[in-house]
Each structure stands twice: as C-alpha cells, then as structure tokens.
Design a protein around this motif. Structure first.
Motif, PDB file in Angstrom:
ATOM      1  N   UNK A  33      47.283   0.550  -5.305  1.00 32.96           N
ATOM      2  CA  UNK A  33      46.129  -0.053  -4.639  1.00 32.96           C
ATOM      3  C   UNK A  33      45.210   1.033  -4.082  1.00 32.96           C
ATOM      4  N   UNK A  34      45.828   2.069  -3.522  1.00 31.55           N
ATOM      5  CA  UNK A  34      45.006   3.163  -2.968  1.00 31.55           C
ATOM      6  C   UNK A  34      44.198   3.850  -4.070  1.00 31.55           C
ATOM      7  N   UNK A  35      44.799   4.043  -5.268  1.00 32.50           N
ATOM      8  CA  UNK A  35      44.062   4.655  -6.389  1.00 32.50           C
ATOM      9  C   UNK A  35      42.880   3.778  -6.792  1.00 32.50           C
ATOM     10  N   UNK A  36      43.079   2.468  -6.800  1.00 35.35           N
ATOM     11  CA  UNK A  36      41.982   1.575  -7.140  1.00 35.35           C
ATOM     12  C   UNK A  36      40.845   1.715  -6.145  1.00 35.35           C
ATOM     13  N   UNK A  37      41.214   1.789  -4.871  1.00 38.54           N
ATOM     14  CA  UNK A  37      40.187   1.940  -3.848  1.00 38.54           C
ATOM     15  C   UNK A  37      39.430   3.250  -4.020  1.00 38.54           C
ATOM     16  N   UNK A  38      40.135   4.342  -4.311  1.00 39.79           N
ATOM     17  CA  UNK A  38      39.486   5.643  -4.502  1.00 39.79           C
ATOM     18  C   UNK A  38      38.577   5.630  -5.730  1.00 39.79           C
ATOM     19  N   UNK A  39      39.031   4.970  -6.817  1.00 40.36           N
ATOM     20  CA  UNK A  39      38.217   4.877  -8.023  1.00 40.36           C
ATOM     21  C   UNK A  39      36.899   4.157  -7.726  1.00 40.36           C
ATOM     22  N   UNK A  40      36.986   3.062  -6.971  1.00 44.30           N
ATOM     23  CA  UNK A  40      35.775   2.314  -6.636  1.00 44.30           C
ATOM     24  C   UNK A  40      34.857   3.139  -5.732  1.00 44.30           C
ATOM     25  N   UNK A  41      35.423   3.823  -4.764  1.00 42.31           N
ATOM     26  CA  UNK A  41      34.604   4.656  -3.876  1.00 42.31           C
ATOM     27  C   UNK A  41      33.915   5.759  -4.651  1.00 42.31           C
ATOM     28  N   UNK A  42      34.615   6.381  -5.631  1.00 44.67           N
ATOM     29  CA  UNK A  42      34.022   7.447  -6.444  1.00 44.67           C
ATOM     30  C   UNK A  42      32.873   6.919  -7.288  1.00 44.67           C
ATOM     31  N   UNK A  43      33.061   5.745  -7.858  1.00 45.15           N
ATOM     32  CA  UNK A  43      31.986   5.183  -8.680  1.00 45.15           C
ATOM     33  C   UNK A  43      30.757   4.881  -7.834  1.00 45.15           C
ATOM     34  N   UNK A  44      30.992   4.318  -6.624  1.00 45.47           N
ATOM     35  CA  UNK A  44      29.862   4.034  -5.751  1.00 45.47           C
ATOM     36  C   UNK A  44      29.137   5.306  -5.346  1.00 45.47           C
ATOM     37  N   UNK A  45      29.930   6.361  -5.082  1.00 44.99           N
ATOM     38  CA  UNK A  45      29.319   7.631  -4.694  1.00 44.99           C
ATOM     39  C   UNK A  45      28.482   8.228  -5.833  1.00 44.99           C
ATOM     40  N   UNK A  46      28.986   8.154  -7.057  1.00 44.74           N
ATOM     41  CA  UNK A  46      28.253   8.707  -8.205  1.00 44.74           C
ATOM     42  C   UNK A  46      26.960   7.934  -8.430  1.00 44.74           C
ATOM     43  N   UNK A  47      27.020   6.605  -8.332  1.00 47.83           N
ATOM     44  CA  UNK A  47      25.804   5.840  -8.525  1.00 47.83           C
ATOM     45  C   UNK A  47      24.764   6.148  -7.454  1.00 47.83           C
ATOM     46  N   UNK A  48      25.227   6.291  -6.264  1.00 45.18           N
ATOM     47  CA  UNK A  48      24.288   6.639  -5.194  1.00 45.18           C
ATOM     48  C   UNK A  48      23.672   8.012  -5.420  1.00 45.18           C
ATOM     49  N   UNK A  49      24.504   8.953  -5.872  1.00 42.50           N
ATOM     50  CA  UNK A  49      23.987  10.303  -6.135  1.00 42.50           C
ATOM     51  C   UNK A  49      22.947  10.282  -7.250  1.00 42.50           C
ATOM     52  N   UNK A  50      23.258   9.576  -8.338  1.00 38.88           N
ATOM     53  CA  UNK A  50      22.324   9.510  -9.473  1.00 38.88           C
ATOM     54  C   UNK A  50      21.022   8.841  -9.060  1.00 38.88           C
ATOM     55  N   UNK A  51      21.101   7.812  -8.287  1.00 42.12           N
ATOM     56  CA  UNK A  51      19.880   7.150  -7.840  1.00 42.12           C
ATOM     57  C   UNK A  51      19.019   8.070  -6.988  1.00 42.12           C
ATOM     58  N   UNK A  52      19.721   8.844  -6.158  1.00 40.82           N
ATOM     59  CA  UNK A  52      18.971   9.797  -5.329  1.00 40.82           C
ATOM     60  C   UNK A  52      18.265  10.854  -6.169  1.00 40.82           C
ATOM     61  N   UNK A  53      18.970  11.355  -7.211  1.00 34.20           N
ATOM     62  CA  UNK A  53      18.370  12.390  -8.089  1.00 34.20           C
ATOM     63  C   UNK A  53      17.204  11.802  -8.853  1.00 34.20           C
ATOM     64  N   UNK A  54      17.377  10.574  -9.365  1.00 32.94           N
ATOM     65  CA  UNK A  54      16.290   9.932 -10.102  1.00 32.94           C
ATOM     66  C   UNK A  54      15.058   9.793  -9.213  1.00 32.94           C
ATOM     67  N   UNK A  55      15.292   9.423  -7.978  1.00 34.08           N
ATOM     68  CA  UNK A  55      14.156   9.272  -7.088  1.00 34.08           C
ATOM     69  C   UNK A  55      13.427  10.584  -6.864  1.00 34.08           C
ATOM     70  N   UNK A  56      14.204  11.655  -6.777  1.00 28.60           N
ATOM     71  CA  UNK A  56      13.591  12.970  -6.580  1.00 28.60           C
ATOM     72  C   UNK A  56      12.802  13.371  -7.814  1.00 28.60           C
TER      73      UNK A  56
END
Length: 427
Positions: free
Chosen positions: A315-338
């Motif tokens: 369960x903890x691995x699933x939670x970490x996987x989801x957090x990583x995906x959310x972090x990557x999407x947020x990062x990409x959106x930030x770069x696109x905006x820049x």
C-alpha cells in the motif's frame, strides 16, 4: 411458818434455760450424719445430726441455707458450724447451724487449692506450655478404666463423628490410692510408644474423693512431661482437677473430650465442599483470564505477521507511486508555463529535448519502482502462497504434505488450493 415459794412459768424457764445455754457455749463445729431432713415452704432447713450413740435436732434458717454449695441428703456425712440453743415453744434442745459442708471435702479442697497455687507459681500451668491438638489425628489414645462409662461414651462419640480413626485404650484404675501411680506410669508408657497423635485422660463423675487421683502432683507433672498432647475429660462440667490445669486442653466431660480431638465428618464434608466450590470458581476465573490473554496474543501475532507487513508495504508503494506521478505532472506543467512565457522555437526545441530526457528518466524510474513492487511480481504471473490455517508464507515445498490446503494471492484476486503432489527442488 412455810417459806414463800417463787413459781416460774414454763415460758420463763425455757427462756432462762435458752439464755444460759447460748451464753455458756461458744460457736462450735460438729460432725455427723444427716437424717430427718425437712424443707418447709418458709425456706428454712430442719434436720437431725447423729453419730453412733446420739442425735441432735438442728435448724438452718433460710438466709444461711441459700449459701449451701451442695444439696443435703439423708445419710450424707457433714461438718456443721453453729451455736447451741433451745427452742422455747417446745422446750427442745437444738443446734442452730450457720454453715454446712460435706465431711472431708473442706480439708481436701484446701489441699487442692494449695497444690494448685504452688504448681501455678512454678509455671506448670502456663499457656505457653500448651500444645496444639492435631487437626486430623491418625490414632487416638485413651487413658482410663477399661470398664467404666467414660470409655463407652468416648468410643460412641468417636464412632459417630469420625469412625475411621483407630483408638488405643491404656487401662488404668481411676480411683483409689494406687490410681495416681498407675496413671503416671501409663502416661510414660504412652509417650515412649508414640503410637498416638493425641491422648484423652478421662473419668466419669463422682465426689471430690472419687476424683482425687487426678489432683495428684505426680499426675500433673506426668501430663506436662508426656510428649503427646493431652485432653482431659474428668467428671462433670462443674468438676475441676489439677490434671485439668496441667493438660493441653480441658473438656467438661469424657464425651466432650472426644468431640475436641476429632472433627465432625458432616462439618468436614461441608467445609470440603465449600473449598471445592471456591477452587472451581477460581479455576474458571483463571481460565477466562488465560483465554483473554491468548486472544490478545493471537491478535498481536496477526498484526506482526509478515503477510500483514507485506500488505502495508504494498500500500505504501502505491501511495509513493501516486505522489511521484502527481509531482511529475506538476513539474511538467510548471515548465510548460515557463516556456510559454519565454516563447521562441529555440526554447521550444530545448524544451522538447529536455522533456524527452525527462520523460526517459521518469520512465526508467517508474520501471525501477514498478519492478520493486510486489504487485509487479504478481502481474508477471507469480503468486504469494500461504497456509490457510495460519497465513504463514510458503517458501519451501518440504514443509508441505499431501492434502494441505493453501491460499494463492494473484495480481487480481485469490484462490484456495489443495496439495496433491510435492516435488522437492534443489537447494
């Protein structure tokens, strides 16, 4: 000439004679045999006191009669203290008694008190010397006459209260001049044989003379010297002897002595039943407490089971996987905006290259993370096999036997299995 005569009345003569008699005699003690006893409603006592050749009319008035310590009877031998007088109405010479005691008992009582006081001052009767009686004697000794009523009463009580205990009779005379020495010798014999847990020294009722063998100093010392606890049952409830004071316990009668040395089997059964019920209740309470502790330990064991920990880690691995995906999407959106704000084809190409490299790194990290997940292992066709009765993971086929039931967990769902054949692999 005739001399003048002085003529007295009968009343005067009797009165003068009474005064002469009462003033001429001091208080005296008289010994004799009682007869012709009369006790009218007035409460006074009238009787005759006689010896072999004469008798004397006597009276004891109510206030003195109430102080008597025994019941006078015809034929009793007594000692009387009083004064000589004359009963005027009938002109009868009489003795007015002020005190009466059984003949012989006064001297014997004084001897008893003197011996009791001397042995008491010596410490022979001290409570600290008294020994406890056995709670459950295995054998009882009785020192008494083998033909008297006392032994019959004792045996009857023992058979009624505790019939299984054996009784040994140590025969002795309980009256007469030879009795004290025989009692002393038998107490010594009983102590040397050590056959009994407790001894009863007994005799039926009688006068102070009848019981005098038990007021012997030698008997008292033999009781204290005997290594076996001794209970006395001598005479009736009102009778006390020196042996009673020396004994470890005194009973008022031989029957009461028998009751002292053994428990009542009915009462014993009642007590044992009560103890059994109490023990059963405590056992049930202990079983309940132990059961609750076992349940707590079982729940604790399940919490610490490797399968439970594996589930938590998954369960903890699933939670970490989801957090990583959310972090990557947020990062990409930030770069696109820049990049959108900077503009330009160069920046777009640089962004595309960077995005591509980042995507490659993310894909590699995701693959690595996915490879570490137990769920990925299950997705590749593997399963987690546990014992159905204990949830223990199966890692070695040698632990199994044909017919065991297993539980297999897959990437999706689970199934119960039965072992039909076993193949042991190489270590």
């Amino acid at each position: 000439m005739e001399t003048e005569r002085e003529i007295w009345t009968v009343s005067r003569l009797n009165r003068e004679a009474r005064l002469l008699i009462e003033t001429g005699f001091r208080v005296v003690w008289i010994e004799g045999e009682l007869s012709n006893i009369a006790q009218p409603a007035s409460g006074h006592l009238y009787f005759s006191l006689k010896d072999a050749s004469a008798q004397l009319r006597c009276a004891m008035f109510r206030s003195r009669r109430q102080l008597l310590k025994f019941k006078p009877a015809d034929g009793a031998h007594v000692i009387v203290r009083g004064r000589v007088s004359l009963y005027e109405p009938r002109g009868e010479f009489q003795f007015v008694a002020e005190h009466m005691e059984e003949a012989g008992s006064g001297a014997l009582q004084r001897e008893f008190e003197n011996l009791k006081r001397r042995l008491g001052e010596e410490g022979l009767f001290d409570e600290a010397l008294k020994r406890a009686l056995p709670a459950m004697p295995t054998r009882i000794g009785v020192v008494t006459s083998p033909t008297g009523a006392a032994i019959r009463d004792i045996v009857s009580v023992l058979e009624r209260r505790f019939p299984s205990v054996p009784v040994i009779v140590y025969p002795v005379p309980v009256q007469g001049t030879i009795a004290p020495a025989r009692i002393v010798a038998m107490l010594r014999t009983a102590g040397e044989r050590a056959e009994c847990d407790v001894l009863i020294l007994a005799r039926g009722g009688g006068s102070i003379e009848d019981l005098w063998a038990f007021n012997d100093e030698g008997v008292a010392r033999a009781i204290r010297a005997c290594p076996i606890p001794i209970v006395t049952g001598i005479g009736h409830e009102i009778d006390f002897t020196i042996a009673d004071f020396a004994a470890d316990r005194r009973a008022p009668t031989p029957s009461a002595a028998a009751e002292l040395v053994v428990p009542d089997r009915v009462e014993l059964r009642r007590r044992l039943s009560g103890m059994a019920r109490l023990a059963q209740r405590r056992m049930v309470q202990q079983i309940v407490r132990d059961g609750e502790r076992v349940q707590w330990l079982d729940a604790r064991l399940k919490q610490l089971h490797p399968g439970r920990r594996l589930q938590q880690q998954s369960q903890r691995l699933d939670e970490m996987d989801q957090r990583l995906a959310r972090a990557l999407r947020a990062r990409l959106n930030a770069v696109r905006e820049r990049l959108r704000n900077v503009g330009g084809a160069r920046l777009q190409r640089a962004w595309d290259r960077r995005h591509e490299r980042a995507g490659v790194r993310v894909a590699g990290a995701a693959r690595a993370l996915h490879a570490m997940s137990p769920l990925a292992t299950l997705a590749r066709g593997y399963a987690i096999v546990t014992m159905t009765d204990s949830d223990a993971a199966v890692t070695d086929a040698r632990r199994l036997t044909s017919g065991d039931t297993l539980r297999a967990r897959f990437a999706r769902g689970q199934a119960d299995l039965t072992v039909t054949s076993i193949e042991h692999g190489d270590e």
